[in-house]
Design an enzyme around this catalytic site. Structure first.
Site, short mmCIF file in Angstrom:
data_model
loop_
_atom_site.label_atom_id
_atom_site.label_comp_id
_atom_site.label_asym_id
_atom_site.label_seq_id
_atom_site.Cartn_x
_atom_site.Cartn_y
_atom_site.Cartn_z
N GLY A 119 0.87 -1.18 0.00
CA GLY A 119 0.00 0.00 0.00
C GLY A 119 0.90 1.22 0.00
CD GLU B 294 -1.44 6.22 0.40
OE1 GLU B 294 -1.50 4.97 0.49
OE2 GLU B 294 -2.10 6.86 -0.43
CE1 TYR C 99 -4.15 -1.76 -6.86
CE2 TYR C 99 -5.56 -0.69 -8.47
CZ TYR C 99 -4.39 -0.73 -7.75
OH TYR C 99 -3.46 0.26 -7.93
NE ARG D 158 -1.19 3.00 -7.81
CZ ARG D 158 -0.07 3.71 -7.80
NH1 ARG D 158 0.13 4.64 -8.72
NH2 ARG D 158 0.86 3.49 -6.88
CG LEU E 68 12.19 12.50 -14.60
CD1 LEU E 68 13.45 13.34 -14.56
CD2 LEU E 68 11.25 13.00 -15.67
N GLY E 69 11.61 7.75 -13.71
CA GLY E 69 11.72 6.33 -14.03
C GLY E 69 13.14 5.81 -14.02
CB ALA F 32 10.26 2.11 -7.95
N GLY F 33 8.22 4.13 -6.65
CA GLY F 33 7.81 5.52 -6.44
C GLY F 33 7.66 5.85 -4.96
CG ASP F 34 4.86 3.77 -2.78
OD1 ASP F 34 4.30 4.75 -3.30
OD2 ASP F 34 4.40 2.62 -2.80
O1 KDG Z 1 3.11 2.11 -5.05
C1 KDG Z 1 2.88 0.75 -4.76
C2 KDG Z 1 1.42 0.59 -4.66
O2 KDG Z 1 0.88 0.77 -5.93
C3 KDG Z 1 0.99 -0.73 -4.16
O3 KDG Z 1 1.52 -1.04 -2.91
C4 KDG Z 1 -0.50 -0.86 -4.14
O4 KDG Z 1 -1.15 1.05 -2.89
C5 KDG Z 1 -1.23 0.41 -3.89
C6 KDG Z 1 -2.09 0.92 -4.97
O5 KDG Z 1 -3.11 1.47 -4.60
O6 KDG Z 1 -1.77 0.77 -6.14
#
Ligand code: KDG
Length: 338
Positions: free
Chosen positions: A47, A49, A119, A183, A244-245, A274-276
């Site tokens: 998740g 956060e 999901y 998302r 930027l990846g 990676a972004g988190d």
């Molecule tokens: O950044 C990683 C998240 O995408 C993953 O842990 C799941 O929180 C999530 C989401 O809502 O996509």
């Protein structure tokens, strides 16, 4: 230049970062390929956060997390993971009759090096978060509130709660860190845009990427990240991290100063998280009063480590591993641990 000097002296009791969001359990297959044909899965707490808050906690800061879980076994797993990582979980509510959300990762198929997510979260406990679930004092006692664009996408009450959290934070002069985290499996661009813009405008620290920047600006932003930062700055945040990846790394802006950090070349196993990791590393630098350059380098280290294994946060460094990595990078990773 030091990027952060505006915090008043913090008392021992102050929380460095409080984050709000949905934690989920991730099932990540031990092999690549279509889910139909993979057999074994690993279980990870995840998740966005909660990944961020664990990363910041590992780097030595006082953290707290607000969410809603069920009373099911997987919710208990998330709770004990967060607690075990040193996060204050007193703001977490547990709801009768609902479970935590789940997602399944499909790695390396049909695109090599890419992960997809499926999901199972549409009736998760977190979807029922509402403004009444906020611990206002916890937010007010924090130096930073971190939230992302995932939470307002979960339900109307989650959107109301997200905006209320920002109101509480700005009323108490708590810095707001906002990761756009659009998302597409949760909402359309048209539905997301007004909320993401509203939240970005209210933030002090904005973390985003070229795709999400396009949503915020209503058009493609400049390919040159430095020019893109100038465009994004017009929204209002004084600090921006532009992700930027894996091939281009990070660009950042803080109070007019700009810097970039090139990505380290590491074997990519799973890009999710990676972004988190970038957010966790950057906020840790920000809290420590590090330079913009060092904060971006810390962020880059966290994200490089994260993509090297399955699971979103397990590879995030503590202080000592961070220093080892930064030191090794300076020497082109030519290290000898003997
Ligand atoms: O950044 C990683 C998240 O995408 C993953 O842990 C799941 O929180 C999530 C989401 O809502 O996509």
């Amino acid at each position: 230049m030091i990027i952060q000097q505006e915090f008043s002296l913090t008392s021992e009791d102050m929380i460095d970062v409080t984050a709000i969001g949905e934690s989920l359990v991730q099932f990540n297959p031990t092999e690549e390929g279509p889910l139909r044909h993979v057999h074994l899965f690993e279980k990870h707490a995840a998740g966005s956060e909660s990944n961020v808050i664990i990363g910041i906690s590992r780097l030595g800061f006082k953290t707290a997390y607000i969410t809603k879980l069920g009373r099911d076994e997987l919710s208990k797993f998330i709770l004990t993971t967060l607690r075990g990582e040193g996060v204050d979980v007193s703001g977490i509510r547990q709801m009768e009759g609902k479970n935590c959300g789940i997602f399944i990762v499909q790695r390396g198929y049909p695109i090599h090096d890419r992960s997809d997510v499926i999901y199972y979260r549409s009736d998760s406990a977190a979807r029922y978060l509402s403004p009444q679930d906020l611990d206002a004092n916890m937010i007010k006692d924090s130096r930073i509130l971190h939230i992302s664009g995932i939470t307002p996408a979960l339900s109307d009450s989650c959107r109301e709660m997200s905006l209320e959290a920002l109101r509480i934070a700005s009323g108490a002069k708590v810095k707001i860190s906002f990761d756009t985290n659009y998302r597409k499996k949760l909402w359309s661009v048209e539905a997301a845009r007004p909320t993401l813009i509203d939240m970005a405008r209210q933030s002090d620290i904005l973390l985003t990427d070229p795709d999400d920047a396009k949503i915020l600006m209503g058009r493609k932003v400049d390919d040159d990240p430095i020019k893109a930062l100038d465009e994004l700055e017009k929204l209002g945040p004084s600090t921006i991290v532009y992700k930027l990846g894996a091939s281009r790394g990070l660009a950042g802006l803080s109070n007019g100063e700009k810097a970039t950090s090139l990505p380290a070349k590491v074997p990519l196993v799973d890009s999710i998280g990676a972004g988190d990791a970038v957010v966790a590393g950057f906020l840790a630098g920000y809290l420590a009063g590090d330079s913009l350059q060092r904060s971006l380098d810390v962020a880059s280290c966290c994200s490089a480590l994260t993509v090297m294994r399955r699971g979103d946060f397990e590879n995030l460094p503590d202080r000592s591993d961070l220093e080892k990595w930064l030191d090794a990078r300076e020497r082109g990773f030519d290290v000898d641990f003997r």
